[in-house]
Design a protein around this motif. Structure first.
Motif, PDB file in Angstrom:
ATOM      1  N   GLY A  20       0.561  -0.780  -0.104  1.00 56.04           N
ATOM      2  CA  GLY A  20      -0.606   0.417   0.016  1.00 56.04           C
ATOM      3  C   GLY A  20       1.322   1.533  -0.516  1.00 56.04           C
ATOM      4  O   GLY A  20       1.865   1.648  -0.985  1.00 56.04           O
ATOM      5  N   ALA A  21       0.425   2.325   0.867  1.00 55.77           N
ATOM      6  CA  ALA A  21       1.093   3.790   1.452  1.00 55.77           C
ATOM      7  C   ALA A  21       2.629   2.948   1.340  1.00 55.77           C
ATOM      8  O   ALA A  21       3.339   4.276   1.324  1.00 55.77           O
ATOM      9  N   LEU A  22       2.573   2.142   2.080  1.00 57.51           N
ATOM     10  CA  LEU A  22       4.424   2.201   2.206  1.00 57.51           C
ATOM     11  C   LEU A  22       5.003   2.134   1.611  1.00 57.51           C
ATOM     12  O   LEU A  22       6.439   1.867   1.621  1.00 57.51           O
ATOM     13  N   GLY A  23       4.857   1.085   0.362  1.00 59.82           N
ATOM     14  CA  GLY A  23       5.291   1.113  -0.761  1.00 59.82           C
ATOM     15  C   GLY A  23       5.847  -0.034  -1.119  1.00 59.82           C
ATOM     16  O   GLY A  23       5.925  -0.460  -0.679  1.00 59.82           O
ATOM     17  N   ARG A  59      -9.537  -6.871  -1.651  1.00 56.03           N
ATOM     18  CA  ARG A  59      -9.059  -6.094  -2.019  1.00 56.03           C
ATOM     19  C   ARG A  59      -7.690  -5.536  -0.911  1.00 56.03           C
ATOM     20  O   ARG A  59      -8.890  -5.752   0.555  1.00 56.03           O
ATOM     21  N   PRO A  60      -6.853  -5.845  -0.537  1.00 52.64           N
ATOM     22  CA  PRO A  60      -6.305  -5.069   0.870  1.00 52.64           C
ATOM     23  C   PRO A  60      -6.349  -3.734   1.563  1.00 52.64           C
ATOM     24  O   PRO A  60      -6.645  -2.901   0.683  1.00 52.64           O
ATOM     25  N   HIS A  61      -7.157  -4.305   2.622  1.00 55.65           N
ATOM     26  CA  HIS A  61      -7.144  -2.693   3.298  1.00 55.65           C
ATOM     27  C   HIS A  61      -6.558  -2.661   4.554  1.00 55.65           C
ATOM     28  O   HIS A  61      -5.970  -1.586   4.298  1.00 55.65           O
ATOM     29  N   TRP A  62      -5.317  -3.477   5.262  1.00 49.60           N
ATOM     30  CA  TRP A  62      -4.619  -3.379   5.761  1.00 49.60           C
ATOM     31  C   TRP A  62      -3.507  -3.623   5.873  1.00 49.60           C
ATOM     32  O   TRP A  62      -3.175  -3.922   4.990  1.00 49.60           O
ATOM     33  N   HIS A  63      -2.059  -3.240   5.858  1.00 55.25           N
ATOM     34  CA  HIS A  63      -0.701  -3.426   5.640  1.00 55.25           C
ATOM     35  C   HIS A  63      -0.642  -4.602   5.675  1.00 55.25           C
ATOM     36  O   HIS A  63      -0.515  -5.458   4.673  1.00 55.25           O
ATOM     37  N   ILE A  64      -1.258  -5.868   6.268  1.00 56.71           N
ATOM     38  CA  ILE A  64      -0.776  -6.792   7.068  1.00 56.71           C
ATOM     39  C   ILE A  64      -1.516  -7.684   5.973  1.00 56.71           C
ATOM     40  O   ILE A  64      -1.170  -8.918   5.538  1.00 56.71           O
ATOM     41  N   ASP A  65      -2.637  -7.205   5.133  1.00 53.77           N
ATOM     42  CA  ASP A  65      -3.684  -8.007   4.097  1.00 53.77           C
ATOM     43  C   ASP A  65      -2.706  -8.179   2.903  1.00 53.77           C
ATOM     44  O   ASP A  65      -2.608  -9.684   2.515  1.00 53.77           O
ATOM     45  N   TYR A  66      -1.750  -7.291   3.089  1.00 53.45           N
ATOM     46  CA  TYR A  66      -0.998  -7.506   1.534  1.00 53.45           C
ATOM     47  C   TYR A  66       0.319  -8.695   1.965  1.00 53.45           C
ATOM     48  O   TYR A  66       0.185  -9.630   1.014  1.00 53.45           O
ATOM     49  N   PRO A 101      10.207  -0.942   9.461  1.00 52.18           N
ATOM     50  CA  PRO A 101       9.699   0.279  10.473  1.00 52.18           C
ATOM     51  C   PRO A 101       8.440   0.499   9.161  1.00 52.18           C
ATOM     52  O   PRO A 101       7.827   0.582   8.484  1.00 52.18           O
ATOM     53  N   GLY A 102       7.840   1.258  10.247  1.00 53.55           N
ATOM     54  CA  GLY A 102       6.026   1.862   9.998  1.00 53.55           C
ATOM     55  C   GLY A 102       4.788   0.885   9.577  1.00 53.55           C
ATOM     56  O   GLY A 102       4.501   0.974   9.573  1.00 53.55           O
ATOM     57  N   PHE A 103       4.909  -0.310   9.433  1.00 54.84           N
ATOM     58  CA  PHE A 103       4.245  -1.617   9.434  1.00 54.84           C
ATOM     59  C   PHE A 103       3.181  -1.683  10.095  1.00 54.84           C
ATOM     60  O   PHE A 103       3.609  -1.690  11.040  1.00 54.84           O
ATOM     61  N   GLY A 104       2.328  -1.516   9.947  1.00 55.33           N
ATOM     62  CA  GLY A 104       1.126  -1.036  10.702  1.00 55.33           C
ATOM     63  C   GLY A 104       0.769  -0.548  11.542  1.00 55.33           C
ATOM     64  O   GLY A 104       0.378  -0.705  13.277  1.00 55.33           O
ATOM     65  N   ALA A 105       1.404   0.020  11.747  1.00 58.73           N
ATOM     66  CA  ALA A 105       1.405   1.343  12.962  1.00 58.73           C
ATOM     67  C   ALA A 105       1.303   2.800  11.792  1.00 58.73           C
ATOM     68  O   ALA A 105       1.453   4.060  12.934  1.00 58.73           O
ATOM     69  N   SER A 106       0.440   3.100  11.801  1.00 60.90           N
ATOM     70  CA  SER A 106      -0.054   3.623  11.058  1.00 60.90           C
ATOM     71  C   SER A 106      -0.824   5.064  12.080  1.00 60.90           C
ATOM     72  O   SER A 106      -0.882   6.045  11.677  1.00 60.90           O
ATOM     73  N   ASP A 107      -1.329   4.149  12.616  1.00 56.74           N
ATOM     74  CA  ASP A 107      -2.573   5.231  13.433  1.00 56.74           C
ATOM     75  C   ASP A 107      -2.250   5.096  15.051  1.00 56.74           C
ATOM     76  O   ASP A 107      -2.851   5.037  16.083  1.00 56.74           O
ATOM     77  N   CYS A 108      -0.913   4.597  15.215  1.00 58.58           N
ATOM     78  CA  CYS A 108       0.442   4.723  16.354  1.00 58.58           C
ATOM     79  C   CYS A 108       1.809   5.743  16.411  1.00 58.58           C
ATOM     80  O   CYS A 108       2.158   6.082  15.435  1.00 58.58           O
ATOM     81  N   ARG A 109       2.221   5.522  16.805  1.00 53.92           N
ATOM     82  CA  ARG A 109       3.662   6.074  17.529  1.00 53.92           C
ATOM     83  C   ARG A 109       4.849   4.843  17.148  1.00 53.92           C
ATOM     84  O   ARG A 109       5.672   5.209  17.567  1.00 53.92           O
ATOM     85  N   CYS A 110       3.638   3.529  17.388  1.00 51.69           N
ATOM     86  CA  CYS A 110       5.434   2.483  17.478  1.00 51.69           C
ATOM     87  C   CYS A 110       6.530   2.715  16.092  1.00 51.69           C
ATOM     88  O   CYS A 110       5.829   2.949  14.937  1.00 51.69           O
ATOM     89  N   ARG A 111       7.616   2.318  16.523  1.00 57.01           N
ATOM     90  CA  ARG A 111       7.751   1.864  15.046  1.00 57.01           C
ATOM     91  C   ARG A 111       7.921   0.954  14.020  1.00 57.01           C
ATOM     92  O   ARG A 111       7.873   0.987  13.054  1.00 57.01           O
ATOM     93  N   SER A 112       6.656  -0.195  14.579  1.00 53.95           N
ATOM     94  CA  SER A 112       6.580  -1.067  13.229  1.00 53.95           C
ATOM     95  C   SER A 112       5.405  -2.066  14.736  1.00 53.95           C
ATOM     96  O   SER A 112       5.333  -1.652  16.197  1.00 53.95           O
ATOM     97  N   HIS A 113       4.589  -2.736  13.816  1.00 53.26           N
ATOM     98  CA  HIS A 113       4.137  -3.983  13.977  1.00 53.26           C
ATOM     99  C   HIS A 113       3.713  -5.336  13.407  1.00 53.26           C
ATOM    100  O   HIS A 113       3.232  -6.398  13.952  1.00 53.26           O
ATOM    101  N   LEU A 114       5.441  -5.415  13.158  1.00 49.97           N
ATOM    102  CA  LEU A 114       5.509  -6.157  12.085  1.00 49.97           C
ATOM    103  C   LEU A 114       6.948  -6.791  12.696  1.00 49.97           C
ATOM    104  O   LEU A 114       8.161  -5.501  11.937  1.00 49.97           O
TER     105      LEU A 114
END
Length: 141
Positions: A20-23, A59-66, A101-114
């Motif tokens: 998605g938007a992470l590229g 269609r993928p919705h969240w990062h994890i869907d991809y 970095p940034g994966f799954g964490a677009s709605d928080c301040r974490c560096r990542s959720h993966l």
């Protein structure tokens, strides 16, 4: 369905994947841990949605869907516990280690959720859940 927090354990062959938007991200081979929250409608039933997303062509919705839809990754387990507390970011912090970095964490301040591991992390995850007072259930797929 109970509300709670969960982790998904994926086995990865390694690939460059458009997320998605992470590229385009280089996802390494080994094991991946995705940390998620299931406090909304459907609760921990969200894990079932993730299981079907890998095969339903939606269609993928969240990062994890991809990741779930890419042929280089395979969902092998989930580790989950019921809670009404917002512990997703606490759990992500405790899992720690190498991450995307940034994966799954677009709605928080974490560096990542993966997070990345060399060995199957399911029992490690159960111990982490226990460290925050939650009794986790491990399911293998």
């Amino acid at each position: 369905m109970d509300k709670g927090i969960y982790t998904l354990v994926l086995e990865s062959k390694g690939a460059d994947i458009e997320i998605g938007a992470l590229g385009n991200l280089t996802i390494p081979g080994g094991y991946l841990i995705y940390v998620g929250s299931a406090l909304g409608p459907g609760g921990l039933g969200r894990i079932s949605r993730h299981k079907t997303t890998a095969h339903d062509g939606r269609r993928p919705h969240w990062h994890i869907d991809y990741l779930l839809q890419h042929p280089s990754t395979r969902l092998i387990a989930s580790v989950a516990a019921p809670t009404t507390e917002r512990l997703e970011c606490t759990l992500a912090d405790l899992v720690g280690g190498p991450s995307i970095p940034g994966f799954g964490a677009s709605d928080c301040r974490c560096r990542s959720h993966l997070f990345i591991r060399l060995d199957d992390p399911a029992s490690e995850l159960a111990d982490i859940f226990s460290s925050i007072g939650l009794m986790a259930t491990i399911r293998r797929y």
